[in-house]
Design a protein around this motif. Structure first.
Motif, PDB file in Angstrom:
ATOM      1  N   GLU A 552       0.835  -1.205   0.000  1.00  9.45           N
ATOM      2  CA  GLU A 552       0.000   0.000   0.000  1.00  9.45           C
ATOM      3  C   GLU A 552       0.867   1.251   0.000  1.00  9.45           C
ATOM      4  N   ALA A 553       1.938   1.222   0.791  1.00 13.08           N
ATOM      5  CA  ALA A 553       2.842   2.378   0.840  1.00 13.08           C
ATOM      6  C   ALA A 553       3.497   2.585  -0.526  1.00 13.08           C
ATOM      7  N   ILE A 554       3.860   1.480  -1.190  1.00 11.91           N
ATOM      8  CA  ILE A 554       4.449   1.597  -2.529  1.00 11.91           C
ATOM      9  C   ILE A 554       3.404   2.158  -3.498  1.00 11.91           C
ATOM     10  N   ALA A 555       2.179   1.698  -3.349  1.00 15.24           N
ATOM     11  CA  ALA A 555       1.116   2.195  -4.221  1.00 15.24           C
ATOM     12  C   ALA A 555       0.932   3.698  -4.042  1.00 15.24           C
ATOM     13  N   ILE A 556       0.953   4.145  -2.795  1.00 14.96           N
ATOM     14  CA  ILE A 556       0.796   5.577  -2.535  1.00 14.96           C
ATOM     15  C   ILE A 556       1.961   6.339  -3.161  1.00 14.96           C
ATOM     16  N   ALA A 557       3.184   5.846  -2.929  1.00 13.39           N
ATOM     17  CA  ALA A 557       4.367   6.518  -3.463  1.00 13.39           C
ATOM     18  C   ALA A 557       4.306   6.563  -4.985  1.00 13.39           C
ATOM     19  N   SER A 558       3.903   5.454  -5.580  1.00 11.62           N
ATOM     20  CA  SER A 558       3.873   5.365  -7.025  1.00 11.62           C
ATOM     21  C   SER A 558       2.806   6.295  -7.605  1.00 11.62           C
ATOM     22  N   LEU A 559       1.659   6.338  -6.963  1.00 16.14           N
ATOM     23  CA  LEU A 559       0.602   7.248  -7.416  1.00 16.14           C
ATOM     24  C   LEU A 559       1.046   8.692  -7.273  1.00 16.14           C
ATOM     25  N   ARG A 560       1.664   8.989  -6.156  1.00 15.11           N
ATOM     26  CA  ARG A 560       2.159  10.346  -5.936  1.00 15.11           C
ATOM     27  C   ARG A 560       3.150  10.707  -7.022  1.00 15.11           C
ATOM     28  N   SER A 561       4.008   9.766  -7.347  1.00 18.45           N
ATOM     29  CA  SER A 561       5.066  10.037  -8.299  1.00 18.45           C
ATOM     30  C   SER A 561       4.509  10.240  -9.710  1.00 18.45           C
ATOM     31  N   GLN A 562       3.466   9.495 -10.063  1.00 16.62           N
ATOM     32  CA  GLN A 562       3.026   9.499 -11.452  1.00 16.62           C
ATOM     33  C   GLN A 562       1.813  10.361 -11.735  1.00 16.62           C
TER      34      GLN A 562
ATOM     35  N   ALA B 302       7.242   1.732   2.692  1.00 19.29           N
ATOM     36  CA  ALA B 302       7.370   1.274   1.308  1.00 19.29           C
ATOM     37  C   ALA B 302       8.647   0.482   1.084  1.00 19.29           C
ATOM     38  N   SER B 303       9.712   0.814   1.819  1.00 18.72           N
ATOM     39  CA  SER B 303      10.987   0.125   1.651  1.00 18.72           C
ATOM     40  C   SER B 303      11.090  -1.123   2.515  1.00 18.72           C
ATOM     41  N   GLY B 304      10.221  -1.253   3.471  1.00 14.73           N
ATOM     42  CA  GLY B 304      10.326  -2.360   4.407  1.00 14.73           C
ATOM     43  C   GLY B 304      11.166  -2.020   5.628  1.00 14.73           C
ATOM     44  N   GLY B 305      11.652  -0.799   5.729  1.00 18.54           N
ATOM     45  CA  GLY B 305      12.429  -0.394   6.896  1.00 18.54           C
ATOM     46  C   GLY B 305      11.559  -0.239   8.130  1.00 18.54           C
ATOM     47  N   ILE B 306      10.339   0.217   7.888  1.00 19.59           N
ATOM     48  CA  ILE B 306       9.322   0.241   8.942  1.00 19.59           C
ATOM     49  C   ILE B 306       8.315  -0.847   8.585  1.00 19.59           C
ATOM     50  N   VAL B 307       8.056  -1.723   9.538  1.00 22.27           N
ATOM     51  CA  VAL B 307       7.176  -2.865   9.267  1.00 22.27           C
ATOM     52  C   VAL B 307       5.879  -2.693  10.047  1.00 22.27           C
ATOM     53  N   PHE B 308       4.766  -2.839   9.321  1.00 18.35           N
ATOM     54  CA  PHE B 308       3.474  -2.858  10.001  1.00 18.35           C
ATOM     55  C   PHE B 308       3.269  -4.270  10.517  1.00 18.35           C
ATOM     56  N   ASP B 309       3.175  -4.423  11.790  1.00 18.19           N
ATOM     57  CA  ASP B 309       3.133  -5.762  12.361  1.00 18.19           C
ATOM     58  C   ASP B 309       2.201  -5.759  13.567  1.00 18.19           C
ATOM     59  N   PRO B 310       0.914  -5.740  13.307  1.00 12.46           N
ATOM     60  CA  PRO B 310      -0.022  -5.662  14.429  1.00 12.46           C
ATOM     61  C   PRO B 310      -0.034  -6.974  15.203  1.00 12.46           C
ATOM     62  N   PRO B 311      -0.302  -6.939  16.495  1.00 14.69           N
ATOM     63  CA  PRO B 311      -0.230  -8.146  17.322  1.00 14.69           C
ATOM     64  C   PRO B 311      -1.146  -9.266  16.850  1.00 14.69           C
ATOM     65  N   GLU B 312      -2.232  -8.926  16.140  1.00 17.65           N
ATOM     66  CA  GLU B 312      -3.189  -9.966  15.740  1.00 17.65           C
ATOM     67  C   GLU B 312      -2.580 -10.956  14.754  1.00 17.65           C
ATOM     68  N   ARG B 313      -1.474 -10.570  14.076  1.00 18.86           N
ATOM     69  CA  ARG B 313      -0.971 -11.424  13.006  1.00 18.86           C
ATOM     70  C   ARG B 313      -0.512 -12.788  13.480  1.00 18.86           C
ATOM     71  N   HIS B 314       0.109 -12.867  14.632  1.00 26.92           N
ATOM     72  CA  HIS B 314       0.737 -14.119  15.028  1.00 26.92           C
ATOM     73  C   HIS B 314      -0.065 -14.847  16.094  1.00 26.92           C
ATOM     74  N   ALA B 315      -1.334 -14.555  16.167  1.00 24.21           N
ATOM     75  CA  ALA B 315      -2.107 -15.061  17.295  1.00 24.21           C
ATOM     76  C   ALA B 315      -2.583 -16.504  17.122  1.00 24.21           C
ATOM     77  N   GLY B 316      -2.506 -17.062  15.904  1.00 22.21           N
ATOM     78  CA  GLY B 316      -3.010 -18.427  15.706  1.00 22.21           C
ATOM     79  C   GLY B 316      -4.487 -18.492  16.004  1.00 22.21           C
ATOM     80  N   ARG B 317      -4.898 -19.500  16.800  1.00 25.41           N
ATOM     81  CA  ARG B 317      -6.325 -19.636  17.115  1.00 25.41           C
ATOM     82  C   ARG B 317      -6.754 -18.665  18.212  1.00 25.41           C
ATOM     83  N   ASP B 318      -5.767 -18.167  18.959  1.00 24.47           N
ATOM     84  CA  ASP B 318      -6.118 -17.414  20.156  1.00 24.47           C
ATOM     85  C   ASP B 318      -6.098 -15.912  19.924  1.00 24.47           C
TER      86      ASP B 318
END
Lengths: 609, 420
Positions: A552-562, B302-318
């Motif tokens: 989504e962040a890439i999509a935003i960046a790409s839209l902004r850019s283009q 966008a680069s992956g340097g900041i990761v969105f990682d909410p706690p719900e992701r790894h919760a399995g069944r619980d």
């Protein structure tokens, strides 16, 4: 209100209006381009009425295009409402024979946990009862499974499973179903006004005279005279009634919002039933080339033209399915969709306990307005029957006796008349086999018309949307023959842009094709595709995971850019500034970017840091 | 294994990281840089900005003036020249204009040398857009859209699509655009393309420029060679995400690093441990590195340097196991995350934020995904910890701004190491 089968109240003044009707522009105006509206338009047209249909947004814009995509018999209704199950199954069978190309089998698994082992025989008996309805829709009888068999069939299942039950349902593309009905009606002479809203239903001396409408794209209004109006606007029904100066409560529904969550692929072999924390039944189903979780059912008080899922609703569903199928937590969500059911009104009942019956309101009886009817409630699975009942009533009121019987269960919908071999189609036209398979699914035998386009112009065989995939010829076909006016409309008809890339690769190109087909300027195309991209983004962002957030962040960046993100300018005040030189431009921009922690001039930034 | 020791470790090799390295070397420090994979710079389409261009364009439209190129900081300009990838518009002159696949001519402060700069064409120029059988290149639709762009109309440009044979094999219709670009790293192939373009120009009679897709080389921009051969300007339109411009950035980066003797480690850094005397980095492979300071240039979401990682992701069944901030940096480091001027504290949802309200930019807000980052003062995060580029919270995501922030970071590091 009359339920199906009840005698219809006779209203005086009917015969008087019959002669006036001769001079009207049309015999019937249908408001609403959902499955009920298009179903009525088709049925009435086939029985010889001159019909005009008005749709404010797009065909299948509301509940019809945002349902679970099944014409299921509704085992859920079997104990409380067996009549609903019977009619649903019977009409499912009819839909299957008139549009076989649009149907696909969805086998269901109902896992039974150890805690419920005692009631397993009861459940078995229940589905034995349901089996009796299955032949009506060519469904297979249910089967009992042990816990081991269950996990063998669906290795992703977790929990202490005692056993399970399979049963059989049919999937359908609700959007395509509406379009098929609309196209058939149109080809038989009905006039379709897609994107035109009705502004008033005029009646005089207790008799419907005309509707006034406005094209929402061009802003141009018009008036069409008619002796009859059918309000088939689903959750909008009370709004529509008020356009005829009737109290909205006379076409009241209990609007129930339902959302679905879409994954990037088919996650399971079977549809799997699960329970939410509040004991509601939900499921994850493999649907076309994705998996879908559904659904919620909550009273809705919001804007009907703008219904979107929230993070909170998505979590409610994911939590519910994760109980039996935890892999959904890690799977990639590519979107959500939401709609509002027009359930029959009742006060004081829980949403799930509401009847899925349908009913017709004759406003002659309730409001003294002859010729105005409201269709309330109903299900995708029995839309055809509902439409038939509606038109039966119209014919009786018009002639004073039953008119020609409906043929909509016998006559194939466009493309449903014969089978087309997708692989041969792919070879004949030199296109990808998957693209051909999808095309034949959506258009049935009518895919040949799209094939002919590609024969005439080889360039139309190019792929526009890689994810689905969708070819240029199909986009042009739906613009020219299926009333698509925007990228969003094309998406509703072809699933273009609804795949993993969210339209980033195809929206601009599709917008250009739509604009060309409709004779619009290229800047209209750019705006249309941007609107589509940002709208679809809104349906995705409520369900982000780590990968989705990055995309989504890439999509935003790409839209902004283009293209620049189409938000209202934060620089609106700039216009008030007197000077017209570049220094002012830069100062203005500098101002708006004041939050920047580092300036381009690194020396200046050092001071700031 | 004994850990190596150097002055500064730079984590991330996008615009900010490379600029940081270059500026640190200029300041006489020893540097090691880590590249954990594709970032925003490698994914970008070839135009570079100082300010977000859409804001400039909007202001210019409102005021009915032609936006002129603002000064770029002297050191940032030297960095751009050292990288050798981009051409900057002349200060105070009209800004360069490049074609976007969304059918616009957008202003840019500078651009990859392979891109066609339409601001340099004469009024009324006739620009040829050859048809090439590729999904991203609907020449007819693009020429139509570009012709209708305000800038094209103001300058009287005529964009014309026409048939051409610019690919050699059938398969070239289906390969990724970056792969087609890589084919043009071959000199013979470029000469072949030039010959085809010459034929095209001869056939068309009048051509003032040729606008092609993002296919002109993956290691070097071949536009200049083609322009010489054909005799009229030849250049690319901007590419989609992940195209040739990103590959050319990576190639230019390698050349720069070789020249300034910086070694690029293609490894993901997992953690940065800090104490009073040093920083210790732990890599994916288990290798460790000691440095006197570290600069995080890992990019934003966008680069992956900041990761969105909410706690719900790894919760399995619980249910999720506990409340925490829904974002984290891709490597463990003592940083605080912030967005829109607000620091992320423990959070008030066990599952995650109400993203439908916050994630995408709206009229009022830039959107969480764009502005979330590390809270810092200037480039300084902590005693030996610095940040540059998109990883910094609430800064505009432009190339030149990221490069400048790298230079700022280098100065801050130098100051800290000198014990200022």
């Amino acid at each position: 209100m009359t339920s199906p089968g009840e005698p219809v109240p006779r209203v005086s003044g009917r015969l008087a209006s019959a002669s006036a009707a001769e001079t009207c522009d049309v015999d019937l105006v249908v408001i609403g381009g959902g499955v009920n509206g298009t179903g009525v338009a088709r049925d009435a047209t086939l029985r010889g009425l001159r019909v005009a249909l008005f749709e404010r947004n797009d065909l299948a814009f509301g509940a019809s295009g945002n349902s679970s995509g099944m014409i299921h018999g509704g085992p859920r209704y079997l104990s409380a409402d067996p009549e609903v199950t019977y009619t649903s199954c019977k009409d499912s069978g009819h839909i299957q024979s008139i549009a076989p190309h649009l149907l696909f089998r969805i086998p269901f698994l109902l896992p039974v946990p150890q805690a419920k082992r005692r009631i397993f025989p009861l459940m078995d008996a229940f589905f034995e009862a349901y089996d009796r309805y299955q032949p009506l829709k060519r469904g297979k009888p249910h089967a009992r499974l042990t816990g081991e068999e269950l996990v063998q069939l669906e290795p992703g299942l977790r929990g202490e499973l005692y056993g399970g039950i399979t049963f059989d349902e049919w999937g359908i593309d609700g959007g395509r179903l509406c379009v098929a009905n609309a196209v058939d009606a149109h080809e038989e002479g009905a006039r379709l006004f897609v994107g035109s809203t009705v502004e008033a239903i005029e009646h005089e001396g207790g008799v419907v005279r005309a509707v006034r409408y406005r094209d929402r794209g061009t802003g141009v209004g018009g008036r069409i005279t008619t002796p009859r109006v059918v309000n088939a606007t689903g959750a909008w029904a009370p709004l529509t009634a008020s356009l005829g100066q009737l109290p909205p409560v006379h076409a009241r529904v209990r609007p129930g919002k339902g959302i679905h969550v879409v994954f990037d692929r088919r996650l399971s072999n079977y549809a799997i039933m699960s329970e939410t924390i509040d004991g509601r039944t939900i499921f994850i189903e493999p649907w076309q080339n994705v998996s879908v979780i559904g659904t919620t059912d909550d009273d809705y008080y919001g804007d009907l033209d703008d219904v979107v899922a929230t993070s909170e609703e998505v979590r409610y569903l994911v939590e519910g399915v994760a109980r039996v199928f935890p892999a959904v937590r890690e799977a990639r969500i590519i979107g959500t969709f939401a709609g509002v059911r027009p359930t029959l009104y009742e006060y004081g009942k829980l949403e799930d306990a509401l009847s899925r019956e349908h009913a017709i309101v004759e406003h002659a009886a309730t409001d003294g307005v002859t010729g105005l009817y409201s269709m309330l409630g109903g299900k995708l699975a029995s839309y055809r029957l509902f439409a038939e009942e509606m038109v039966d009533l119209l014919m009786r009121d018009r002639l004073g006796r039953p008119g020609a019987p409906s043929t909509t269960h016998l006559r194939a919908l466009p493309g449903g008349d014969r089978e087309l071999d997708a692989l041969r189609f792919a070879r004949d036209h030199g296109i990808d086999a998957i693209a051909a398979r999808r095309l034949v699914y959506r258009h049935g035998a009518r895919a040949e018309r799209i094939g002919e386009r590609m024969k005439r112009r080889a360039s139309e065989a190019r792929t526009v949307c890689v994810c689905e995939p969708v070819l240029e010829a199909e986009v042009r076909h739906v613009v020219e023959h299926e009333f698509a006016r925007t990228v969003d409309d094309v998406a509703r008809r072809t699933r273009l842009g609804l795949g993993a890339c969210g339209g980033m690769r195809c929206a601009a190109r599709c917008g250009a094709i739509v604009a060309e087909g409709r004779g619009h300027a290229p800047e209209v195309a750019a705006m249309d595709s941007l609107r589509f991209l940002t709208q679809k983004a809104r349906t995705r962002v409520c369900a982000l995971g780590p990968i989705e957030a990055r995309q989504e962040a890439i999509a935003i960046a790409s839209l902004r850019s283009q293209a620049g993100i189409p938000t209202r300018s934060r620089l609106a005040v700039v216009g008030e500034w007197a000077a017209g030189n570049t220094a002012v431009v830069n100062a203005a921009v500098g101002n708006s970017a004041a939050a920047a922690s580092v300036s381009v001039d690194e020396r200046g930034a050092q001071d700031g840091g | 294994m004994a850990a190596e020791s150097i002055d500064v470790a730079v984590v991330g090799a996008g615009a900010a990281g490379v600029a940081t390295c270059w500026a640190l070397v200029e300041r006489g420090l020893s540097v090691r840089v880590f590249d954990g994979g594709l970032g925003a710079t490698s994914l970008a389409g070839g135009a570079i900005d100082d300010r977000p261009w859409e804001e400039l364009a909007r202001a210019a439209t409102t005021l009915r003036v032609e936006p002129l190129a603002r000064p770029v900081g002297a050191e940032a300009a030297r960095f751009v020249a050292a990288l050798g990838l981009h051409r900057l518009g002349d200060e105070g002159a009209s800004m360069p204009r490049v074609a976007t696949p969304m059918g616009r001519f957008r202003i840019a402060r500078g651009h990859d040398r392979a891109l066609l700069d339409l601001s340099r064409l004469a009024d009324g120029a006739r620009v040829l857009v050859p048809r090439v059988p590729r999904a991203e290149w609907d020449a007819d639709a693009l020429a139509r859209a570009w012709s209708a762009d305000d800038y094209a109309r103001a300058r009287g440009f005529e964009l014309v699509s026409m048939d051409a044979e610019l690919t050699m094999h059938l398969g070239e219709a289906r390969i990724a655009s970056a792969d087609l670009a890589a084919l043009h790293d071959d000199d013979a192939r470029v000469r072949w393309l030039g010959a085809r373009l010459l034929e095209l120009v001869a056939r068309e009679g009048r051509a003032d420029a040729l606008l092609l897709g993002p296919w002109l080389g993956a290691t070097h921009a071949r536009a200049e060679a083609l322009t010489q051969q054909v005799g009229v300007p030849v250049g690319e339109a901007m590419g989609e995400v992940g195209g040739a411009a990103g590959l050319r950035f990576e190639a230019a980066r390698s050349r720069l690093f070789e020249r300034i003797a910086v070694s690029l480690e293609r490894e993901q850094v997992h953690a940065a441990h800090l104490d009073d005397a040093k920083v210790e980095l732990t890599c994916e492979s288990g290798a460790t590195l000691r440095a006197r300071a570290v600069v995080l240039a890992i990019g934003g979401v966008a680069s992956g340097g900041i990761v969105f990682d909410p706690p719900e992701r790894h919760a399995g069944r619980d249910a999720p196991s506990g409340v925490r901030a829904p974002f984290r940096t891709s490597l463990a480091a003592p940083v605080t995350l912030a967005a829109a001027g607000r620091v992320f504290d423990v959070g008030s949802s066990l599952f995650g934020p109400a993203l439908e309200r916050e994630a995408w930019p709206t009229d009022a807000d830039p959107g969480l995904l764009e502005c979330v980052g590390v809270a810092c003062r200037g480039a300084r995060v902590g005693a030996r910890l610095f940040a540059a580029g998109d990883v910094i919270a609430d800064r505009p995501r432009t190339f030149l701004e990221a490069a400048s922030s790298g230079i700022v970071a280098a100065d801050a590091v130098l100051g800290a190491l000198r014990g200022r």
